[in-house]
Design a protein around this motif. Structure first.
Motif, PDB file in Angstrom:
ATOM      1  N   ARG A   1      -4.256 -11.422  -2.935  1.00 24.34           N
ATOM      2  CA  ARG A   1      -4.679 -10.485  -1.888  1.00 24.34           C
ATOM      3  C   ARG A   1      -4.155  -9.079  -2.139  1.00 24.34           C
ATOM      4  NH1 ARG A   1      -2.777 -14.802   1.807  1.00 24.34           N
ATOM      5  NH2 ARG A   1      -4.577 -16.151   2.133  1.00 24.34           N
TER       6      ARG A   1
ATOM      7  N   ASP B   1     -10.221 -11.044  -1.321  1.00 25.12           N
ATOM      8  CA  ASP B   1     -10.328 -11.537   0.056  1.00 25.12           C
ATOM      9  C   ASP B   1     -10.406 -13.060  -0.015  1.00 25.12           C
ATOM     10  OD1 ASP B   1     -10.684 -11.803   2.775  1.00 25.12           O
ATOM     11  OD2 ASP B   1     -12.805 -11.231   2.727  1.00 25.12           O
TER      12      ASP B   1
ATOM     13  N   SER C   1      -1.640  -3.890   3.528  1.00 25.07           N
ATOM     14  CA  SER C   1      -2.359  -3.521   4.748  1.00 25.07           C
ATOM     15  C   SER C   1      -1.633  -2.333   5.378  1.00 25.07           C
ATOM     16  CB  SER C   1      -2.374  -4.695   5.722  1.00 25.07           C
ATOM     17  OG  SER C   1      -1.055  -4.928   6.214  1.00 25.07           O
ATOM     18  N   GLU C   2      -2.308  -1.637   6.262  1.00 23.29           N
ATOM     19  CA  GLU C   2      -1.660  -0.507   6.939  1.00 23.29           C
ATOM     20  C   GLU C   2      -0.427  -0.970   7.710  1.00 23.29           C
ATOM     21  OE1 GLU C   2      -4.168   2.140   9.159  1.00 23.29           O
ATOM     22  OE2 GLU C   2      -5.757   1.982   7.658  1.00 23.29           O
ATOM     23  N   GLN C   3      -0.521  -2.132   8.356  1.00 15.16           N
ATOM     24  CA  GLN C   3       0.603  -2.665   9.124  1.00 15.16           C
ATOM     25  C   GLN C   3       1.800  -2.962   8.220  1.00 15.16           C
ATOM     26  OE1 GLN C   3      -0.316  -6.236  11.276  1.00 15.16           O
ATOM     27  NE2 GLN C   3       1.727  -6.418  12.137  1.00 15.16           N
ATOM     28  N   ASP C   4       1.559  -3.629   7.094  1.00 10.25           N
ATOM     29  CA  ASP C   4       2.656  -3.942   6.167  1.00 10.25           C
ATOM     30  C   ASP C   4       3.209  -2.686   5.513  1.00 10.25           C
ATOM     31  OD1 ASP C   4       2.557  -6.643   6.749  1.00 10.25           O
ATOM     32  OD2 ASP C   4       1.232  -7.107   5.061  1.00 10.25           O
TER      33      ASP C   4
ATOM     34  N   GLN D   1       1.432   2.373   1.089  1.00  8.83           N
ATOM     35  CA  GLN D   1       0.449   1.298   0.989  1.00  8.83           C
ATOM     36  C   GLN D   1       0.405   0.703  -0.405  1.00  8.83           C
ATOM     37  OE1 GLN D   1      -3.269   2.487   3.020  1.00  8.83           O
ATOM     38  NE2 GLN D   1      -3.376   0.338   3.623  1.00  8.83           N
TER      39      GLN D   1
END
Length: 175
Positions: free
Chosen positions: A73, A79, A130-133, A140
């Motif tokens: 990923r 995906d 991901s943006e969150q991670d 990023q």
């Protein structure tokens, strides 16, 4: 290649950075496999300690998911679904009919796929969080070097859990 008395590959004392990182990751992968060796299914499913539900079998499943996440990923941008189903994103949930033989085969397949995906990459090649991670890391993009170091840390931490679980199951220590 040298091995420990229990058969794990000893990382070389002197090697290039990539070879050293991959050797230490392989050592920790072998350590997890050894922690699960020679146990019955009910022992592999025994929880660590109240209130934790962590088990040795769950750790192997979890690390199959971790392998997929970081190499497929994040690094390769694929995906792909969770290894053990949509309701098991972290891999820890156990299924009654799925034992160590099946779980180990899946885990080893995830390791092999990760190796394929990074085979021609340099340590400076990057994957994308991901943006969150990315909020936790501060960027990023993470290099393959960062991912390999993180994977060593992930396995080392969970091998510590496996040490405690295995000792509670049958008293075996020191692996």
């Amino acid at each position: 290649m040298h091995t420990t008395p229990d058969g794990r590959p000893v990382p070389p004392a002197h090697a290039g950075e990539r070879a050293m990182l991959e050797a230490w990751l392989d050592f920790h992968r072998a350590t997890l496999a050894l922690k699960c060796a020679d146990l019955k299914d009910d022992q592999l499913r025994r929880a660590a300690a109240v209130p934790s539900s962590m088990t040795l079998l769950g750790l192997v499943q979890h690390l199959a998911e971790v392998e997929r996440n970081w190499f497929q990923r994040i690094f390769a941008g694929q995906d792909v679904p969770p290894v053990f189903g949509q309701g098991n994103h972290d891999g820890f949930a156990l299924e009654p009919g799925r034992g160590l033989t099946e779980v180990t085969a899946v885990w080893q397949a995830e390791i092999a796929r990760g190796r394929e995906l990074i085979a021609d990459a340099t340590l400076d090649d990057s994957g994308r969080l991901s943006e969150q991670d990315a909020e936790h890391v501060g960027d990023q993009g993470v290099s393959l070097r960062w991912i390999l170091v993180h994977m060593i840390e992930e396995y080392a931490r969970h091998n510590g859990h496996a040490d405690l679980i295995r000792e509670g199951v049958d008293g075996v220590t020191g692996t």
